[in-house]
Design a protein around this motif. Structure first.
Motif, PDB file in Angstrom:
ATOM      1  N   ASN A  66     -64.405  37.380   1.723  1.00 54.19           N
ATOM      2  CA  ASN A  66     -64.044  36.491   0.616  1.00 54.19           C
ATOM      3  C   ASN A  66     -64.335  37.126  -0.748  1.00 54.19           C
ATOM      4  O   ASN A  66     -63.633  36.863  -1.719  1.00 54.19           O
ATOM      5  N   LEU A 120     -61.552  39.511  -1.488  1.00 54.46           N
ATOM      6  CA  LEU A 120     -60.290  38.849  -1.838  1.00 54.46           C
ATOM      7  C   LEU A 120     -60.402  38.002  -3.110  1.00 54.46           C
ATOM      8  O   LEU A 120     -59.433  37.345  -3.511  1.00 54.46           O
ATOM      9  N   PHE A 137     -62.055  35.300  -3.550  1.00 55.55           N
ATOM     10  CA  PHE A 137     -62.228  33.854  -3.320  1.00 55.55           C
ATOM     11  C   PHE A 137     -63.618  33.397  -3.741  1.00 55.55           C
ATOM     12  O   PHE A 137     -63.860  32.212  -3.925  1.00 55.55           O
ATOM     13  N   LEU A 173     -56.193  40.125  -9.609  1.00 55.03           N
ATOM     14  CA  LEU A 173     -54.764  40.127  -9.287  1.00 55.03           C
ATOM     15  C   LEU A 173     -54.259  41.538  -9.028  1.00 55.03           C
ATOM     16  O   LEU A 173     -53.491  41.785  -8.087  1.00 55.03           O
ATOM     17  N   LYS A 207     -55.684  42.878  -5.671  1.00 53.12           N
ATOM     18  CA  LYS A 207     -55.099  42.314  -4.454  1.00 53.12           C
ATOM     19  C   LYS A 207     -53.682  42.809  -4.170  1.00 53.12           C
ATOM     20  O   LYS A 207     -53.136  42.550  -3.110  1.00 53.12           O
ATOM     21  N   GLN A 208     -53.125  43.530  -5.121  1.00 50.96           N
ATOM     22  CA  GLN A 208     -51.828  44.173  -4.851  1.00 50.96           C
ATOM     23  C   GLN A 208     -51.995  45.278  -3.805  1.00 50.96           C
ATOM     24  O   GLN A 208     -51.026  45.714  -3.199  1.00 50.96           O
ATOM     25  N   TYR A 230     -53.991  40.856   4.040  1.00 53.17           N
ATOM     26  CA  TYR A 230     -55.052  40.067   4.682  1.00 53.17           C
ATOM     27  C   TYR A 230     -54.485  39.247   5.830  1.00 53.17           C
ATOM     28  O   TYR A 230     -53.371  38.735   5.753  1.00 53.17           O
ATOM     29  N   PHE A 289     -41.039  35.722   2.396  1.00 50.62           N
ATOM     30  CA  PHE A 289     -41.828  35.087   1.338  1.00 50.62           C
ATOM     31  C   PHE A 289     -43.066  35.909   0.999  1.00 50.62           C
ATOM     32  O   PHE A 289     -43.321  36.236  -0.165  1.00 50.62           O
ATOM     33  N   PHE A 290     -43.814  36.276   2.038  1.00 48.95           N
ATOM     34  CA  PHE A 290     -45.070  36.992   1.761  1.00 48.95           C
ATOM     35  C   PHE A 290     -44.818  38.424   1.267  1.00 48.95           C
ATOM     36  O   PHE A 290     -45.594  38.954   0.481  1.00 48.95           O
ATOM     37  N   ARG A 334     -42.314  39.327  -0.690  1.00 50.45           N
ATOM     38  CA  ARG A 334     -41.998  39.217  -2.115  1.00 50.45           C
ATOM     39  C   ARG A 334     -43.240  38.861  -2.929  1.00 50.45           C
ATOM     40  O   ARG A 334     -43.406  39.319  -4.052  1.00 50.45           O
ATOM     41  N   LEU A 335     -44.093  38.039  -2.319  1.00 50.03           N
ATOM     42  CA  LEU A 335     -45.354  37.690  -2.982  1.00 50.03           C
ATOM     43  C   LEU A 335     -46.216  38.949  -3.170  1.00 50.03           C
ATOM     44  O   LEU A 335     -46.938  39.091  -4.157  1.00 50.03           O
ATOM     45  N   GLY A 336     -46.105  39.846  -2.194  1.00 49.92           N
ATOM     46  CA  GLY A 336     -46.881  41.093  -2.253  1.00 49.92           C
ATOM     47  C   GLY A 336     -46.195  42.183  -3.069  1.00 49.92           C
ATOM     48  O   GLY A 336     -46.658  43.324  -3.094  1.00 49.92           O
ATOM     49  N   HIS A 343     -39.837  43.385  -3.250  1.00 46.62           N
ATOM     50  CA  HIS A 343     -38.696  42.513  -3.576  1.00 46.62           C
ATOM     51  C   HIS A 343     -37.376  42.965  -2.982  1.00 46.62           C
ATOM     52  O   HIS A 343     -36.444  42.196  -2.908  1.00 46.62           O
ATOM     53  N   ILE A 376     -46.561  40.724   8.384  1.00 43.83           N
ATOM     54  CA  ILE A 376     -46.679  40.460   6.942  1.00 43.83           C
ATOM     55  C   ILE A 376     -47.552  41.537   6.291  1.00 43.83           C
ATOM     56  O   ILE A 376     -47.222  42.067   5.223  1.00 43.83           O
ATOM     57  N   LYS A 414     -46.146  44.641   3.567  1.00 44.65           N
ATOM     58  CA  LYS A 414     -46.705  44.753   2.215  1.00 44.65           C
ATOM     59  C   LYS A 414     -47.003  46.213   1.863  1.00 44.65           C
ATOM     60  O   LYS A 414     -47.055  46.578   0.686  1.00 44.65           O
TER      61      LYS A 414
END
Lengths: 479, 244
Positions: free
Chosen positions: B51, B54, B56, B76, B79-80, B84, B103-104, B106-108, B111, B151, B155
């Motif tokens: 944690n 990450l 958290f 931020l 975490k690129q 996880y 989704f994940f 693109r989040l990572g 794109h 996922i 990434k």
């Protein structure tokens, strides 16, 4: 990043079975509320037209303006069918008189008491009960549900800012749920056009504002439940909290506010006021009789004969002056009583509405009823219009008869058996000679003034809960 | 040539508001192409360490680094560089496996991936082809775990953190999962795993860190463990029979 999250939020909601079922149920109820409203309106208009025709026929069957029995009927308004408000409690028929108190009779609920128990399915019901529950069902686990599913940690293991995430939740939920709900509402509006419901431009604007208010109310519950979901870590707890808020908002606060207001500001019952009025009227009747007896005694003792036209004219003039004095006194006493009662009632209503505004659904209801013209002031406004119409009515009767016609009076007529007398006696009244009652709509300014505070309050509540959701989520334990 | 540190914990300490010390000056590093297992029982501080990496949680003392970036200063950006996978991989049940991946990814920051790229990742983790376009609602935990790992793969982050990844998996699924981790190690990823499964830890890791009550008691390499009974060593450490 926001775009990706927003897109995911929209798809996550729209792809869900929960959305399909609740959206279908909400859409059916919206369309049903429009359909039921349209049918009710058509039925009410039909009854209204029939009643007017029957009334005209009754007047045409009468021969004496002195004894005219006219009735005024409240015309159903299109917006009343969508937001019933108090419309079904207010009488639709009034026996028109030149003087005396006007009473509203024949309310919808007095004719159909079953509906008084179960009420009609209108847009107000759909927004207050269905949409608000719909919002809670989708908002209560928006944040903590993702935590329980483990997706929250997965999302935040990427470079995602908390503000972007909560913004996407709020925006995504509003768009994914609000926009689809607009579809049945727009179809409902098309139904109004399709069924030929006569709506003026002003009424369309008001209907549009009712829908905006409904969506704002929906937004309040959505943002509130998202905020609650960001405040507690377990979705079962947030569901319970949101449900408690909903129960208080929909069921307890509105009813409680009325009870509380009646304790704070007591108002005499309408029966108590009626008893005072009846006592006053009875006293007046007694005085009228005494005055008439005195007048007759004094005249009979004099040399004048009842066949003398001077006597008849003097008697008519005496009765008119007596009646005028009696009516003035009655009007003054009644108006004082009514005003006093109205002031107390207003004060009580202010308390009730003030307290009830703790509930977002009550705020919406107040706004919607004001926009639709079915608020608690509806009866008062209608009575004012009737009162104005009564002046025109009384003036017409006065012109026709030379005096007011609808009070007890002694009329002496000589019948010679001549043709003219027979013709005069049997001549029918022409209803078109009476002024027509036309309901004056409220101005846009009045409607806006009456509803803007509550519309504004709904906006403020949305902003408050959005802010609250942001605040809570920035402190939310993501683990 | 010595590999760079991708994940690095420098004297990580976490004391909660109630005074509980969950992590006490823990330092370790994971290099590219290395699998590091944090081994410990419940409450040892493994998940707290994760944690902190990450973002958290904020450390009371010390610093977690990902690819040289201080997580506390720029979470931020840090975490690129990390993927996880948690022990509870529910993902989005209304999305298909491919949609979850999309989704994940693109989040990572990925794109421009195409459908085939997602399919390849899903093939790599051994998910059945017919499941690629199925919603996750009916997936078993093993299948979801594979999607979760896919996922992490798409990434293409230099570091992968896995929290109890094999808990709840049947032996076959667990073996398949570990085989994929070997592939990722071969690709040069730095992999940090928390587990209480001594057998798996010994089998897969290059380095094992034994944790108990917030302390990192020992760090043993694969070579050091070759002739050791890890279970006995672990028990000796947590019972205090061996000095840390």
């Amino acid at each position: 990043m926001l775009k990706i999250l927003l897109e995911k939020e929209l798809r996550d909601i729209i792809y869900s079975t929960k959305f399909a079922i609740t959206f279908a149920a909400a859409a059916v109820l919206v369309l049903l509320s429009f359909y039921v409203g349209i049918r009710n309106y058509q039925e009410s208009i039909h009854e209204y037209e029939s009643a007017k025709t029957t009334n005209a026929a009754n007047i045409a069957a009468q021969t004496d303006w002195h004894q005219i029995q006219d009735r005024v009927f409240r015309k159903p308004q299109p917006l009343e069918i969508l937001v019933n408000g108090v419309t079904n409690d207010v009488g639709r028929t009034t026996d028109m008189r030149s003087s005396g108190e006007l009473n509203l009779i024949n309310s919808r609920f007095s004719v159909d008491p079953l509906f008084a128990v179960f009420r009609f399915l209108d847009l107000n019901f759909v927004f207050v009960i269905v949409f608000s529950l719909f919002a809670i069902l989708f908002g209560y686990d928006a944040i903590n549900g993702e935590k329980e599913a483990g997706t929250l940690k997965l999302v935040f293991s990427n470079g995602v800012a908390r503000a972007s995430f909560i913004l996407s939740k709020l925006l995504g939920s509003v768009l994914a749920l609000g926009v689809p709900l607009l579809v049945p509402l727009l179809i409902g509006c098309l139904m109004l056009l399709g069924f030929g419901i006569p709506m003026s431009g002003f009424e369309w604007v008001r209907l549009g504002l009712v829908i905006v208010a409904g969506l704002l109310c929906f937004g309040v519950f959505l943002t509130l439940s998202i905020m609650v979901s960001a405040m507690v870590s377990r979705s079962s707890v947030s569901f319970l909290l949101a449900l408690v808020v909903w129960i208080f908002s929909v069921l307890i606060i509105p009813k409680g506010s009325v009870l509380l207001a009646s304790q704070i500001a007591s108002v005499p019952s309408i029966d108590a006021v009626e008893i005072q009025k009846r006592k006053f009227t009875a006293d007046q009747g007694q005085k009228w009789l005494q005055a008439s007896q005195q007048w007759f005694s004094s005249r009979m003792s004099s040399s004048a004969s009842v066949n003398d036209s001077g006597f008849v004219n003097a008697m008519a003039a005496f009765q008119d002056s007596l009646q005028k004095a009696r009516e003035d006194a009655r009007a003054e006493f009644y108006s004082r009583l009514d005003e006093d009662w109205r002031n107390k009632k207003d004060w009580q209503e202010r308390w009730a509405f003030g307290i009830s505004r703790v509930s977002p659904t009550a705020v919406f209801q107040i706004a919607a009823m004001n926009l639709a013209g079915t608020d608690v002031g509806m009866k008062f406004r209608y009575m004012q219009q009737l009162s104005r119409y009564r002046d025109a009515f009384a003036e017409t009767i006065r012109k026709k008869t030379g005096s007011s016609a609808d009070y007890f009076r002694i009329v002496i007529k000589r019948f010679s058996g001549g043709q003219n007398d027979q013709e005069e006696k049997q001549k029918s009244l022409n209803p078109s000679e009476l002024p027509e009652y036309v309901e004056q709509p409220r101005s846009l300014g009045d409607v806006m003034t009456a509803s803007m505070f509550d519309m504004g309050l709904l906006v403020v509540l949305n902003a408050l809960f959005i802010g609250g959701a942001f605040y809570a989520f920035l402190r939310f334990d993501l683990r | 040539m010595d590999q760079p540190n991708i994940l690095e914990a420098q004297k990580l300490t976490k004391v909660y508001e109630d005074g509980l010390c969950a992590l006490d000056h823990v330092s370790f590093s994971v290099k590219a192409g290395e699998i590091f297992c944090l081994l410990g029982d419940n409450g040892a501080g493994k998940t707290t360490a994760i944690n902190l990496f990450l973002g958290f949680l904020n450390p009371t003392e010390g610093t977690p680094f990902i690819n040289g970036i201080d997580v506390t200063k720029d979470p931020l950006a840090a975490k690129q560089h990390v993927a996880y996978l948690s022990d509870v991989v529910m993902l989005y049940p209304n999305f298909t496996a491919r949609q979850n991946l999309d989704f994940f990814a693109r989040l990572g920051g990925r794109h421009n991936l195409k459908r085939d790229d997602y399919y390849n990742a899903l093939r790599q983790v051994g998910l059945q082809e017919k499941a690629f376009e199925q919603r996750l609602k009916g997936f078993s935990k093993g299948m979801r775990q594979k999607v979760g790992l896919a996922i992490a793969i798409v990434k293409e982050a230099p570091a992968i953190i896995l929290d109890e990844p094999t808990s709840g998996l049947d032996p076959k699924a667990a073996n398949e999962f570990l085989a994929i981790l070997h592939q990722l190690r071969a690709q040069g990823r730095a992999i940090l795993i928390s587990t209480h499964d001594i057998f798996r830890a010994k089998e897969i890791s290059d380095t094992v860190g034994i944790m108990s009550e917030g302390k990192l008691l020992a760090v043993k390499t694969k070579a050091e463990l070759e002739h050791e009974n890890l279970e006995k060593l672990y028990l000796d450490y947590i019972q205090g029979k061996v000095a840390a």
